[in-house]
Design an enzyme around this catalytic site. Structure first.
Site, PDB file in Angstrom:
ATOM      1  N   GLU A  36      69.709  93.401  87.414  1.00 18.48           N
ATOM      2  CA  GLU A  36      69.614  93.507  86.056  1.00 18.48           C
ATOM      3  C   GLU A  36      69.372  92.524  85.139  1.00 18.48           C
ATOM      4  O   GLU A  36      68.312  92.559  84.471  1.00 18.48           O
ATOM      5  CB  GLU A  36      70.546  94.404  85.501  1.00 18.48           C
ATOM      6  CG  GLU A  36      70.643  94.895  84.105  1.00 18.48           C
ATOM      7  CD  GLU A  36      70.910  96.129  83.648  1.00 18.48           C
ATOM      8  OE1 GLU A  36      71.083  96.963  84.650  1.00 18.48           O
ATOM      9  OE2 GLU A  36      70.755  96.484  82.521  1.00 18.48           O
ATOM     10  N   LYS A 115      95.418  69.537  86.528  1.00 19.58           N
ATOM     11  CA  LYS A 115      94.424  68.339  86.284  1.00 19.58           C
ATOM     12  C   LYS A 115      93.140  68.567  86.944  1.00 19.58           C
ATOM     13  O   LYS A 115      93.147  68.068  88.292  1.00 19.58           O
ATOM     14  CB  LYS A 115      95.239  67.058  86.296  1.00 19.58           C
ATOM     15  CG  LYS A 115      94.386  65.779  85.795  1.00 19.58           C
ATOM     16  CD  LYS A 115      95.204  64.520  85.729  1.00 19.58           C
ATOM     17  CE  LYS A 115      94.583  63.267  85.266  1.00 19.58           C
ATOM     18  NZ  LYS A 115      92.971  63.238  86.273  1.00 19.58           N
ATOM     19  N   ARG A 136      82.557  60.623  78.719  1.00 19.29           N
ATOM     20  CA  ARG A 136      83.720  59.816  78.025  1.00 19.29           C
ATOM     21  C   ARG A 136      83.211  58.515  77.778  1.00 19.29           C
ATOM     22  O   ARG A 136      83.512  57.745  76.646  1.00 19.29           O
ATOM     23  CB  ARG A 136      85.088  59.622  78.896  1.00 19.29           C
ATOM     24  CG  ARG A 136      86.309  59.205  78.158  1.00 19.29           C
ATOM     25  CD  ARG A 136      87.132  58.554  79.106  1.00 19.29           C
ATOM     26  NE  ARG A 136      87.695  59.631  80.154  1.00 19.29           N
ATOM     27  CZ  ARG A 136      88.908  60.347  79.810  1.00 19.29           C
ATOM     28  NH1 ARG A 136      89.610  60.124  78.569  1.00 19.29           N
ATOM     29  NH2 ARG A 136      89.359  61.218  80.697  1.00 19.29           N
TER      30      ARG A 136
HETATM   31  N1  LIG Z   1      91.320  66.609  83.833  1.00 18.41           N
HETATM   32  C1  LIG Z   1      91.894  67.506  83.342  1.00 18.41           C
HETATM   33  O1  LIG Z   1      92.117  68.736  83.572  1.00 18.41           O
HETATM   34  C2  LIG Z   1      92.559  67.297  81.904  1.00 18.41           C
HETATM   35  C3  LIG Z   1      92.007  66.065  81.349  1.00 18.41           C
HETATM   36  C4  LIG Z   1      92.840  65.735  80.013  1.00 18.41           C
HETATM   37  C5  LIG Z   1      92.626  64.427  79.379  1.00 18.41           C
HETATM   38  O2  LIG Z   1      91.944  63.422  79.840  1.00 18.41           O
HETATM   39  C6  LIG Z   1      93.113  63.951  78.107  1.00 18.41           C
HETATM   40  C7  LIG Z   1      93.051  63.080  77.577  1.00 18.41           C
HETATM   41  C8  LIG Z   1      93.524  62.690  76.254  1.00 18.41           C
HETATM   42  F1  LIG Z   1      93.481  61.554  75.618  1.00 18.41           F
HETATM   43  C9  LIG Z   1      94.263  63.779  75.496  1.00 18.41           C
HETATM   44  C10 LIG Z   1      94.479  65.109  76.378  1.00 18.41           C
HETATM   45  C11 LIG Z   1      93.861  65.221  77.664  1.00 18.41           C
HETATM   46  O3  LIG Z   1      93.983  66.540  78.315  1.00 18.41           O
HETATM   47  C12 LIG Z   1      93.627  66.440  79.390  1.00 18.41           C
HETATM   48  N2  LIG Z   1      93.752  67.982  80.005  1.00 18.41           N
HETATM   49  C13 LIG Z   1      93.246  68.281  81.148  1.00 18.41           C
HETATM   50  N3  LIG Z   1      93.590  69.621  81.553  1.00 18.41           N
END
Ligand SMILES: NC(=O)c1cc2c(=O)c3cc(F)ccc3oc2nc1N
Length: 327
Positions: A36, A115, A136
């Site tokens: 669809e 992460k 970044r």
């Molecule tokens: N790879 C990730 O799943 C992940 C990466 C960052 C960051 O790199 C990050 C960098 C900062 F300066 C601040 C918060 C952040 O929060 C983040 N939160 C995530 N879940």
């Protein structure tokens, strides 16, 4: 068909297809079969060809651009894209928690997130329209990869509110897409990617958006770089706001009242990690209150209000086989 009738039908198709796309790629709950979706997309394509002025930048037909870029332009980030400091063991985590409580007090609470092992990206929206996507880079200057990010179906080309904001997240390649891609590369006698992170980075660095579009990339958004005009008071509220705006966020996130609950979360996902559809290389722990975050501030390169617990590198067992060639 006259232009006016066409305009009504085109707007209806764009709305429908963007909704179906959201259900499929963000909610993972499609309400119509692919057939669809494809039929409606074909109808929209034909109508936009017939009435070009009805073809808008946020149309679902405009996800994969045609031209191959010469190079990626540089982009100045409106606010620094910092990197996370690392914690490698329980003591590092307890040290982080102590430093946080010294500054923000004992009733500080955290948000834990998986992460995602991909590539940090920044998405800028102007009056609801996706206008710029960047890597970044060195934190201040990244590369303009808008054309490639537009091909990621879970990234909305237009939000459901005409808000201007910048969001941060991680672009990644699901394990299944990684395995399929390396199988094709092996069949073509091409060198395989070492891991999904390299494959995602390599795909987003392609100058031809059609290649990026073929790589089945995905994204999880994890932050709003300027929560000013949104009025949210905590990181968890910011993530809920991202959900309401139509972004894809990772649903495994959890509020933790103290470092003991953080440890429990880490233990759980250390065990569950192999069952995930995507690679993670750790757990991110963030102070939830934005006021506390503000008070803790940042160093030149990292926030003091967040830390990344990194999983121990998986020891790769290599068995050396001695072959006696003298026989
Ligand atoms: N790879 C990730 O799943 C992940 C990466 C960052 C960051 O790199 C990050 C960098 C900062 F300066 C601040 C918060 C952040 O929060 C983040 N939160 C995530 N879940």
């Amino acid at each position: 068909m006259d232009l006016q009738t066409a305009e009504i039908r085109v707007k209806e198709l764009q709305k429908l297809l963007n909704q179906y796309n959201y259900e499929y790629h963000v909610l993972d709950q499609p309400s119509v079969p692919d057939s669809e979706y494809d039929t409606l997309l074909r109808e929209l394509n034909e109508m936009e060809e017939q009435f070009p002025k009805l073809k808008t930048a946020d149309s679902p037909t405009q996800r994969v651009g045609g031209e191959i870029l010469e190079m990626f332009e540089k982009v100045q980030h409106q606010s620094q894209m910092l990197s996370l400091g690392n914690a490698f063991n329980e003591q590092d985590l307890r040290d982080f928690d102590r430093r946080v409580r010294q500054s923000a007090g004992d009733n500080v609470s955290y948000v834990c997130e998986l992460k995602i092992d991909g590539l940090a990206v920044s998405l800028r929206y102007q009056d609801g329209l996706f206008i710029l996507g960047a890597t970044r880079g060195d934190g201040s200057t990244g590369e303009n990869i808008t054309a490639n990010l537009r091909t990621i179906r879970s990234i909305p080309l237009r939000l459901n509110r005409d808000i201007s904001m910048e969001v941060r997240g991680e672009a990644f390649m699901p394990k299944s897409s990684f395995e399929a891609l390396n199988k094709v590369k092996a069949e073509k006698g091409e060198e395989a990617f070492a891991n999904p992170r390299n494959a995602a980075a390599g795909s987003l660095r392609q100058l031809d958006p059609r290649i990026a579009a073929s790589r089945n990339l995905d994204v999880f958004l994890y932050g709003v770089s300027d929560t000013g005009e949104t009025g949210v008071q905590s990181h968890s509220e910011a993530l809920d706001l991202l959900d309401t705006l139509g972004f894809k966020t990772n649903k495994e996130r959890q509020k933790c009242a103290n470092i003991e609950e953080v440890m429990t979360y880490i233990q759980h996902w250390t065990n569950e990690r192999p069952n995930l559809q995507y690679d993670i290389d750790g757990i991110v722990i963030k102070v939830d209150s934005l006021e506390d975050q503000e008070q803790l501030g940042t160093t030149a390169k990292s926030p003091r209000w967040a830390i990344a617990y990194k999983f121990p590198a998986e020891e790769v067992v290599t068995t050396l086989i001695a072959i006696d060639l003298s026989v």
